[in-house]
Design an enzyme around this catalytic site. Structure first.
Site, mmCIF file in Angstrom:
data_model
loop_
_atom_site.group_PDB
_atom_site.id
_atom_site.type_symbol
_atom_site.label_atom_id
_atom_site.label_comp_id
_atom_site.label_asym_id
_atom_site.label_seq_id
_atom_site.Cartn_x
_atom_site.Cartn_y
_atom_site.Cartn_z
ATOM 1 N N SER A 209 0.954 -1.368 -0.017
ATOM 2 C CA SER A 209 0.104 0.029 0.041
ATOM 3 C C SER A 209 0.925 1.201 -0.052
ATOM 4 C CB SER A 209 -1.024 0.053 0.978
ATOM 5 O OG SER A 209 -1.643 1.172 1.103
ATOM 6 N N TYR B 39 -1.826 -0.339 10.314
ATOM 7 C CA TYR B 39 -1.993 -0.865 8.737
ATOM 8 C C TYR B 39 -0.826 -0.650 8.195
ATOM 9 C CZ TYR B 39 -4.013 -0.967 4.071
ATOM 10 O OH TYR B 39 -4.181 -1.327 2.848
HETATM 11 P P1 NAP Z 1 -11.957 -5.071 0.260
HETATM 12 O O1 NAP Z 1 -12.840 -4.542 -0.691
HETATM 13 O O2 NAP Z 1 -12.365 -4.813 1.918
HETATM 14 O O3 NAP Z 1 -12.001 -6.696 0.182
HETATM 15 C C1 NAP Z 1 -11.290 -7.499 1.111
HETATM 16 C C2 NAP Z 1 -11.125 -8.749 0.419
HETATM 17 O O4 NAP Z 1 -10.251 -9.406 1.449
HETATM 18 C C3 NAP Z 1 -12.432 -9.597 0.587
HETATM 19 O O5 NAP Z 1 -12.594 -10.365 -0.595
HETATM 20 C C4 NAP Z 1 -12.374 -10.362 1.896
HETATM 21 O O6 NAP Z 1 -13.254 -11.486 1.960
HETATM 22 C C5 NAP Z 1 -11.135 -10.835 1.727
HETATM 23 N N1 NAP Z 1 -10.423 -10.953 3.330
HETATM 24 C C6 NAP Z 1 -10.582 -10.138 4.298
HETATM 25 N N2 NAP Z 1 -9.971 -10.737 5.422
HETATM 26 C C7 NAP Z 1 -9.509 -11.960 5.090
HETATM 27 C C8 NAP Z 1 -8.903 -13.197 5.429
HETATM 28 N N3 NAP Z 1 -8.415 -13.006 6.822
HETATM 29 N N4 NAP Z 1 -8.641 -14.210 4.694
HETATM 30 C C9 NAP Z 1 -8.925 -14.256 3.477
HETATM 31 N N5 NAP Z 1 -9.642 -13.353 2.888
HETATM 32 C C10 NAP Z 1 -9.761 -12.203 3.705
HETATM 33 O O7 NAP Z 1 -10.210 -4.794 0.272
HETATM 34 P P2 NAP Z 1 -9.481 -4.103 -0.799
HETATM 35 O O8 NAP Z 1 -9.793 -2.536 -1.021
HETATM 36 O O9 NAP Z 1 -10.071 -4.746 -2.232
HETATM 37 O O10 NAP Z 1 -8.022 -4.442 -0.474
HETATM 38 C C11 NAP Z 1 -7.500 -5.517 -0.983
HETATM 39 C C12 NAP Z 1 -5.737 -5.285 -0.644
HETATM 40 O O11 NAP Z 1 -5.593 -4.105 -1.347
HETATM 41 C C13 NAP Z 1 -5.677 -5.355 0.821
HETATM 42 O O12 NAP Z 1 -4.602 -6.030 1.167
HETATM 43 C C14 NAP Z 1 -5.638 -3.820 1.040
HETATM 44 O O13 NAP Z 1 -4.914 -3.471 2.142
HETATM 45 C C15 NAP Z 1 -4.969 -3.320 -0.058
HETATM 46 N N6 NAP Z 1 -5.011 -1.959 -0.347
HETATM 47 C C16 NAP Z 1 -6.236 -1.372 -0.564
HETATM 48 C C17 NAP Z 1 -6.514 -0.010 -0.849
HETATM 49 C C18 NAP Z 1 -7.484 0.789 -1.032
HETATM 50 O O14 NAP Z 1 -7.629 1.907 -1.225
HETATM 51 N N7 NAP Z 1 -8.742 -0.187 -1.358
HETATM 52 C C19 NAP Z 1 -4.992 0.705 -0.717
HETATM 53 C C20 NAP Z 1 -3.952 0.210 -0.673
HETATM 54 C C21 NAP Z 1 -3.754 -1.072 -0.610
HETATM 55 P P3 NAP Z 1 -14.915 -11.409 2.235
HETATM 56 O O15 NAP Z 1 -15.614 -10.930 1.130
HETATM 57 O O16 NAP Z 1 -15.167 -13.053 2.394
HETATM 58 O O17 NAP Z 1 -14.975 -10.448 3.629
#
Ligand code: NAP
Length: 248
Positions: free
Chosen positions: A143, A157
């Site tokens: 991130s 985080y």
């Molecule tokens: P999101 O929309 O909240 O989706 C999270 C996903 O991870 C969902 O599919 C969830 O499954 C799954 N998950 C959560 N806890 C888990 C666990 N313990 N084991 C297996 N699966 C799990 O998140 P996102 O924004 O797409 O983020 C994805 C990645 O990108 C993360 O690593 C996050 O830190 C990183 N990131 C995101 C952003 C942003 O702005 N969105 C920025 C930088 C980095 P369920 O549907 O079953 O709950």
């Protein structure tokens, strides 16, 4: 005939979902991992199968070693592993460091750091030429928080993603001569459900003006960088990062 199996952790929603759909479109058989939301995971699998791709949904919490082993056992039945998109990650409610509970910190590190390392461990066991594998690629989800630090929101985080950066560099060097490339993507402000998980559903609107491009990114834009690093087009890139953050 698929190009081999790719596991995408946290693929039911957001960035992982976009990665799963793009990986399937490129001919990989995809393991769509999720932890709670089966309906969303099944929807991703249905979309892939409807487009003549190959995918299975596998429930599992990456923080639990037994679950990680079960995810890989399911993947092994699908075919030879060629890639891991180590995407699953969580935030917590916005808070200052002095208000962090130990339980919060344990959960954050267990999912974001230990979960990612366990998943990579199992991928190495299968893909490393040292273990009889044919090589492959791992893309970790870091991130922009790793270098911004996320003060007053979630420094924990940010620290977990800093750990992912160090892990990416170290593992990349460890397995570089064994046919495995290890890289990471650092997304900035991306429009997904994760912000609501931090108790700030309007976070994207709130921070948009702080982005040099004056807009949030999409999960698809992040997935394109991930799929490039996963592909042979990135054949001489390892231990490195692509920042997808609109200039921030
Ligand atoms: P999101 O929309 O909240 O989706 C999270 C996903 O991870 C969902 O599919 C969830 O499954 C799954 N998950 C959560 N806890 C888990 C666990 N313990 N084991 C297996 N699966 C799990 O998140 P996102 O924004 O797409 O983020 C994805 C990645 O990108 C993360 O690593 C996050 O830190 C990183 N990131 C995101 C952003 C942003 O702005 N969105 C920025 C930088 C980095 P369920 O549907 O079953 O709950």
């Amino acid at each position: 005939m698929s190009k081999g199996v790719v596991i995408v952790t946290g693929a039911s929603r957001g960035i992982g979902r976009a990665c799963a759909l793009q990986a399937a479109a490129k001919g990989y058989a995809v393991v769509v991992n999720y932890t709670a939301n089966q309906v969303a995971a099944d929807e991703v699998v249905d979309a892939i199968v409807h487009a003549s791709g190959q995918a299975i949904a596998v429930k599992g919490d990456v923080a639990e070693e037994a679950d990680v082993l079960a995810i890989y056992a399911a993947a092994d039945k699908l075919g030879p592993l060629v890639g891991l998109i180590n995407n699953a990650g969580v935030v917590d409610l916005r808070a200052r460091v002095e208000d962090f509970s130990a339980a919060r910190l344990h959960r954050m590190m267990a999912i974001n750091v230990i979960g990612s390392i366990l998943c990579a461990r199992e991928a190495v066991k299968r893909m490393s030429t040292k273990h009889g594998g044919k090589g492959g690629a791992i893309v970790n989800m870091s991130s922009a928080a790793a270098y911004l630090g996320s003060p007053n929101e979630f420094v924990d985080y940010a620290a977990s993603k800093g750990a992912i950066d160090s892990f990416t560099i170290g593992l990349a060097k460890e397995v570089a001569a064994e046919g495995i490339r290890v890289n990471a993507v650092r997304p900035g402000l991306i429009d997904t459900d994760i912000h609501a998980s931090a108790g700030a559903p309007d976070r994207v609107v709130q921070f948009r003006s702080a982005i040099p491009m004056q807009r949030e990114g999409s999960a698809d834009e992040v997935a394109k960088a991930v799929l490039w690093l996963l592909s042979d087009d990135a054949s001489y890139s390892t231990g490195t990062f692509i920042t997808v953050s609109g200039g921030r």
